[in-house]
Design a protein around this motif. Structure first.
Motif, PDB file in Angstrom:
ATOM      1  N   ASP A  95       1.922  -4.585   3.375  1.00  0.00           N
ATOM      2  CA  ASP A  95       0.535  -4.615   3.835  1.00  0.00           C
ATOM      3  C   ASP A  95      -0.015  -6.033   3.711  1.00  0.00           C
ATOM      4  OD1 ASP A  95      -2.162  -4.365   4.291  1.00  0.00           O
ATOM      5  OD2 ASP A  95      -2.430  -2.589   3.028  1.00  0.00           O
ATOM      6  N   MET A  96      -0.119  -6.708   4.855  1.00  0.00           N
ATOM      7  CA  MET A  96      -0.742  -8.026   4.884  1.00  0.00           C
ATOM      8  C   MET A  96      -2.175  -7.949   5.427  1.00  0.00           C
ATOM      9  SD  MET A  96       0.862 -10.736   3.808  1.00  0.00           S
ATOM     10  CE  MET A  96       2.471 -11.351   3.296  1.00  0.00           C
ATOM     11  N   LYS A  97      -2.605  -6.744   5.769  1.00  0.00           N
ATOM     12  CA  LYS A  97      -3.940  -6.608   6.370  1.00  0.00           C
ATOM     13  C   LYS A  97      -5.043  -7.047   5.412  1.00  0.00           C
ATOM     14  CE  LYS A  97      -7.227  -3.105   8.039  1.00  0.00           C
ATOM     15  NZ  LYS A  97      -7.987  -4.071   8.856  1.00  0.00           N
ATOM     16  N   ARG A  98      -4.973  -6.539   4.181  1.00  0.00           N
ATOM     17  CA  ARG A  98      -6.003  -6.911   3.187  1.00  0.00           C
ATOM     18  C   ARG A  98      -6.090  -8.418   3.020  1.00  0.00           C
ATOM     19  NH1 ARG A  98      -4.193  -2.324  -0.094  1.00  0.00           N
ATOM     20  NH2 ARG A  98      -2.455  -3.688  -0.637  1.00  0.00           N
ATOM     21  N   VAL A 155       0.627  -3.965   8.828  1.00  0.00           N
ATOM     22  CA  VAL A 155       1.124  -2.993   7.845  1.00  0.00           C
ATOM     23  C   VAL A 155       2.360  -2.339   8.457  1.00  0.00           C
ATOM     24  CG1 VAL A 155       0.604  -0.886   6.547  1.00  0.00           C
ATOM     25  CG2 VAL A 155      -1.236  -2.535   7.034  1.00  0.00           C
ATOM     26  N   TYR A 156       3.472  -2.310   7.719  1.00  0.00           N
ATOM     27  CA  TYR A 156       4.634  -1.580   8.233  1.00  0.00           C
ATOM     28  C   TYR A 156       5.268  -0.745   7.118  1.00  0.00           C
ATOM     29  CZ  TYR A 156       8.922  -3.998   6.485  1.00  0.00           C
ATOM     30  OH  TYR A 156       9.959  -4.450   5.711  1.00  0.00           O
ATOM     31  N   SER A 173       0.857  -1.192   0.000  1.00  0.00           N
ATOM     32  CA  SER A 173       0.000   0.000   0.000  1.00  0.00           C
ATOM     33  C   SER A 173       0.887   1.233   0.000  1.00  0.00           C
ATOM     34  CB  SER A 173      -0.915   0.031   1.227  1.00  0.00           C
ATOM     35  OG  SER A 173      -1.968  -0.889   1.054  1.00  0.00           O
ATOM     36  N   VAL A 174       0.394   2.278  -0.633  1.00  0.00           N
ATOM     37  CA  VAL A 174       1.163   3.510  -0.787  1.00  0.00           C
ATOM     38  C   VAL A 174       0.395   4.643  -0.121  1.00  0.00           C
ATOM     39  CG1 VAL A 174       2.186   5.121  -2.438  1.00  0.00           C
ATOM     40  CG2 VAL A 174       2.020   2.687  -3.023  1.00  0.00           C
ATOM     41  N   ILE A 175       1.043   5.340   0.820  1.00  0.00           N
ATOM     42  CA  ILE A 175       0.424   6.519   1.415  1.00  0.00           C
ATOM     43  C   ILE A 175       1.043   7.748   0.744  1.00  0.00           C
ATOM     44  CG2 ILE A 175      -0.241   7.689   3.534  1.00  0.00           C
ATOM     45  CD1 ILE A 175      -0.916   4.774   3.779  1.00  0.00           C
ATOM     46  N   LEU A 206       8.733  -4.286  14.336  1.00  0.00           N
ATOM     47  CA  LEU A 206       8.040  -5.227  13.437  1.00  0.00           C
ATOM     48  C   LEU A 206       7.108  -6.140  14.243  1.00  0.00           C
ATOM     49  CD1 LEU A 206      10.919  -6.119  10.957  1.00  0.00           C
ATOM     50  CD2 LEU A 206       8.799  -4.909  10.397  1.00  0.00           C
ATOM     51  N   LEU A 244       0.553   8.070  10.266  1.00  0.00           N
ATOM     52  CA  LEU A 244      -0.121   7.619   9.035  1.00  0.00           C
ATOM     53  C   LEU A 244      -1.257   6.638   9.330  1.00  0.00           C
ATOM     54  CD1 LEU A 244       3.050   7.035   6.778  1.00  0.00           C
ATOM     55  CD2 LEU A 244       1.647   9.103   6.968  1.00  0.00           C
ATOM     56  N   LYS A 245      -1.501   6.435  10.641  1.00  0.00           N
ATOM     57  CA  LYS A 245      -2.568   5.529  11.101  1.00  0.00           C
ATOM     58  C   LYS A 245      -2.446   4.128  10.509  1.00  0.00           C
ATOM     59  CE  LYS A 245      -5.658   9.492  11.721  1.00  0.00           C
ATOM     60  NZ  LYS A 245      -6.941  10.136  11.441  1.00  0.00           N
ATOM     61  N   LEU A 246      -1.229   3.617  10.457  1.00  0.00           N
ATOM     62  CA  LEU A 246      -1.039   2.273   9.903  1.00  0.00           C
ATOM     63  C   LEU A 246      -1.549   1.230  10.886  1.00  0.00           C
ATOM     64  CD1 LEU A 246       2.544   2.530   8.307  1.00  0.00           C
ATOM     65  CD2 LEU A 246       0.309   3.185   7.342  1.00  0.00           C
ATOM     66  N   PRO A 247      -2.429   0.352  10.448  1.00  0.00           N
ATOM     67  CA  PRO A 247      -2.984  -0.675  11.346  1.00  0.00           C
ATOM     68  C   PRO A 247      -2.028  -1.858  11.497  1.00  0.00           C
ATOM     69  CG  PRO A 247      -3.950  -0.905   9.175  1.00  0.00           C
ATOM     70  CD  PRO A 247      -2.996   0.270   9.091  1.00  0.00           C
ATOM     71  N   VAL A 300       8.028   0.507   4.792  1.00  0.00           N
ATOM     72  CA  VAL A 300       9.328  -0.053   4.390  1.00  0.00           C
ATOM     73  C   VAL A 300      10.299   1.085   4.033  1.00  0.00           C
ATOM     74  CG1 VAL A 300      10.489  -1.731   2.915  1.00  0.00           C
ATOM     75  CG2 VAL A 300       8.095  -2.086   3.543  1.00  0.00           C
TER      76      VAL A 300
END
Lengths: 245, 245
Positions: free
Chosen positions: B82-85, B153-154, B47-49, B237, B147-150, B156
């Motif tokens: 992003d492994m959340k999706r 998601v980390y 994912s790209v913010i 991580l 960035l409110k990363l859940p 890189v």
């Protein structure tokens, strides 16, 4: 859209190659294009093993999920995260190098991927096709032994390269709205977006030219997360000096 | 050499940009080119913010090593593994997803790097310049919060994009013979090769147009290996669900 962007958006993995060899020096040109990629603090932590030996190709094929093109593709490369050159160079300056940091695993793995993607793009720009082989992480220890990989070097993935003997369709990607996020991570609409995407992927899988199947994106994720994916990787990395400290 | 390979081998990081904005929709085109890259089992774990908010840019700049272009570049992207999706999709099919495997860290990190390198190449193909920002791993926790990363998601690395306002030389790469190895890893000649390369790099550092210095490649490696590089990464991580099991 210019020809380069056209090329980047029309990538498909190629798993069937003609028997035509690459012309002399082309492989070297592709690897030099790989070297052109960005590298963290100029660390250049990628080494490429070009596997030509037929028996070793057969062995790697058997160890990496029996994908026949590993043995038959005109070229097969193993991309390695390589901190050995750096550690050795640093120690020749008189220091004792710190090893095994998690950050060093990330730096070298990212370096390899940037490098390899340049090789992939360069290859496709001259009409070649490629497929990445993550399957070498099925059995990284015997493959490392076969390739005589020393400490501080680990095989990240392989790549088959050759002239395409198939023309698969481009696989649909996730809708841009779920991948590109404005200012912060917002996943409110993701479930609805992915439900629609699952329908697109279902159509794609039913109607694609090769290996049609009844599936979708979400169903495709289930096997990857329903067991312990390559549980040997942690111990293997530690054995190569990537201790994730 | 075709224009694409020419482009790939002439990359230089750009750290000074004109104030010109990207034309409408170009950023979306670049990110779509990123999506075109190979992805492990179609996992699409990137994912790209796009960070436009000026205050957040300033904050990230301060947290990521004070590189001024993070705040001033026309575009600044944070590329996230992003492994959340995937985890969410897998669980909607009724399974309990396995998380935190070392292999999942590798798969998602590689996915992000392949994606980002396509974005970089696409950007350069239209005359833009880029620089990767590994410095966001200096302080990944507060940046993730901003960035409110859940979970799963980390961040890189980041990337600044804009029209170049400098023309730095291409930095010499390691000689091909130490990077491309035939059939197995042979490092017999590496020390001699790197000694010669150190002389080339010394010349480059002395005579380059910006920030000339008396150094070489090996000397440049010493600081990266003389301390514990980003020792917080392991715990960070783990806090995001990448446990490296």
């Amino acid at each position: 859209m210019n020809p380069t962007i056209e090329l980047l958006t029309s990538h498909r993995s190629i798993r069937k190659f003609t028997s035509e060899s690459l012309p002399p020096n082309l492989l070297e040109t592709l690897v030099k294009a790989g070297q052109g990629a960005s590298t963290s603090n100029h660390v250049q932590a990628c080494s490429v093993i070009r596997v030509s030996d037929a028996a070793n190709r057969e062995t790697i094929m058997a160890l990496a999920g029996n994908q026949p093109y590993i043995s038959t593709a005109p070229e097969f490369l193993v991309f390695c995260a390589d901190m050995k050159r750096n550690v050795d160079a640093a120690e020749r300056t008189g220091i004792e190098a710190t090893r095994g940091m998690t950050e060093q695993l990330l730096v070298s793995t990212v370096d390899v991927a940037l490098f390899a993607q340049n090789v992939a793009v360069a290859a496709e720009s001259v009409g070649l096709g490629i497929v990445y082989i993550g399957g070498i992480r099925n059995n990284p220890a015997p493959i490392s032994e076969l390739l005589k990989l020393p400490e501080h070097v680990y095989p990240v993935f392989g790549m088959c390269i050759g002239y395409p003997d198939q023309q698969p369709e481009v696989k649909p990607r996730l809708p841009l709205t779920t991948v590109l996020k404005q200012d912060y991570y917002n996943s409110e609409d993701d479930e609805a977006i992915i439900n629609r995407y699952d329908q697109d992927m279902s159509d794609y899988y039913l109607h694609r030219s090769g290996a049609a199947k009844d599936s979708n994106w979400s169903k495709g994720m289930a096997p990857m997360f329903s067991g312990k994916l390559r549980p040997h990787m942690r111990e293997f990395l530690i054995s190569k000096g990537f201790e994730m400290k």
